[in-house]
Scaffold this motif. Structure first.
Motif: not given
Ligand code: NCD
Length: 350
Positions: A150-151, A210-211, A248-249, A273-275
């Motif tokens: 994971l990054t 983006p990464r 973002a991915k 994607r919001a957690c």
């Protein structure tokens, strides 16, 4: 007595075990309704809190136990000048487990060294916050399927952000984790939190986004700044909005320990994607699992960390040793070979 001050007080196997228990609690809550029957949890919060304190209290109620809690720090004997050490000794006679939050770094360790019941650190100044990390880990586990490859971008107040320090320390034990620290230079990570990790640093959220597989946003914490003009200058450094999320991915998750101020605009809440609200949900179950583990445990915890007399007192103004009378200045040798205060981990000169 087994206490949890830092995420590293729990082994990787124990984290796996807590996750398995928390998931079972979600599936079979009735099986745990009596698990802590007759036990008392004391919450000692000397700093504001909404979710952490209520999460611990809800967790204890769901386990069938009782909660002792003070309305606020001003109504405790600490306001009369009682030390954290004495408070921990006193509460040990009244409760079976203690949860403490305190503005001074190292305060939870002082409590643990003086209590005769388990102590859980619910935040010691800008140092550590291990149970927020347990909430974060279950969220990552559920959303990303595990903790490898994971990054992880951490953005905002990395200097005082205790949730960030604890999360890094927990994730540093898994394979192929790369951290990207996104912060103004003044708020970059303290070096004790950089142990054994692969990382890069930047000031630019747009460049890093983006990464990332995970973006962990944090609040710029006004209450931790001694220089309020510095806070005013830095407070709007990063604002994540729906437009930036386009960078973002598709499977990058956005996390935040909450409370947020303005660093995530509300238009991101609708993004799948919001957690950040999931973290609150999972946090209660991880705290239930931790309370159960510590109350059922024996005194088999890890040996007390080796300590020696420091040659010089700790110079960190936020360290508990500056506030607590009679605390001997103790130090330890860090993995980086530097001598650090046992309580707050600031480097101590010879
Ligand atoms: C965090 C904390 O208290 O460190 N909140 C929390 O416990 N969820 C983060 C913060 O206060 O910004």
């Amino acid at each position: 007595m087994r206490s949890v001050i830092d995420t590293l007080d729990l082994s990787v196997e124990e984290i796996d075990e807590l996750i398995a228990t928390a998931l079972d609690m979600i599936q079979n809550p009735a099986a745990y309704e009596q698990a802590c029957k007759g036990k008392k949890l004391a919450t000692l919060f000397f700093e504001p809190s909404t979710r952490t304190r209520l999460s611990f209290e809800a967790a204890m109620y769901e386990l069938g136990g009782h909660v002792l809690s003070m309305p606020d720090a001003a109504s405790s004997s600490i306001a009369k000048g009682e030390s954290v050490a004495d408070t921990a000794k006193v509460i040990s006679h009244l409760a079976d487990i203690i949860v403490i939050r305190h503005p001074k770094e190292g305060a939870a360790l002082v409590a643990a060294r003086n209590a005769s019941v388990p102590v859980i650190n619910a935040g010691d100044g800008g140092h550590f916050h291990p149970t927020q990390t347990l909430a974060d880990l279950l969220t990552i586990y559920q959303k990303k399927g595990g903790f490898r490859h994971l990054t992880v971008g951490l953005c905002g107040d990395l200097k005082y952000g205790r949730t960030v320090h604890s999360l890094i320390s927990a994730l540093s034990r898994y394979d192929d984790i790369h951290f990207v620290f996104i912060a103004p230079d003044e708020l970059q990570l303290p070096d004790y939190a950089k142990r054994n990790i692969s990382f890069s640093q930047t000031n630019a959220l747009e460049e890093a986004l983006p990464r990332l597989d995970i973006l962990y946003m944090t609040r710029i914490q006004r209450e931790r700044f001694q220089d309020k003009t510095q806070y005013e200058r830095l407070k709007n450094s990063y604002i994540l909005d729906a437009d930036k999320m386009k960078l973002a991915k598709p499977d990058c998750i956005v996390m935040h320990p909450l409370p947020r101020v303005n660093e995530i605009s509300v238009d991101v809440d609708r993004d799948p994607r919001a957690c950040y609200f999931d973290q609150v949900y999972y946090g209660k179950y991880m705290r239930m699992a931790l309370i159960l583990k510590l109350l059922n445990g024996t005194t088999d915890g890890k040996a007390e960390s080796p300590a020696q007399e420091a040659t010089r007192a700790c110079a960190n103004p936020r360290c508990i040793t500056t506030a607590e009378p009679g605390l001997p200045p103790l130090c330890k040798r860090g993995e980086d070979g530097k001598t650090r205060c046992l309580y707050c981990e600031a480097e101590v000169g010879g």
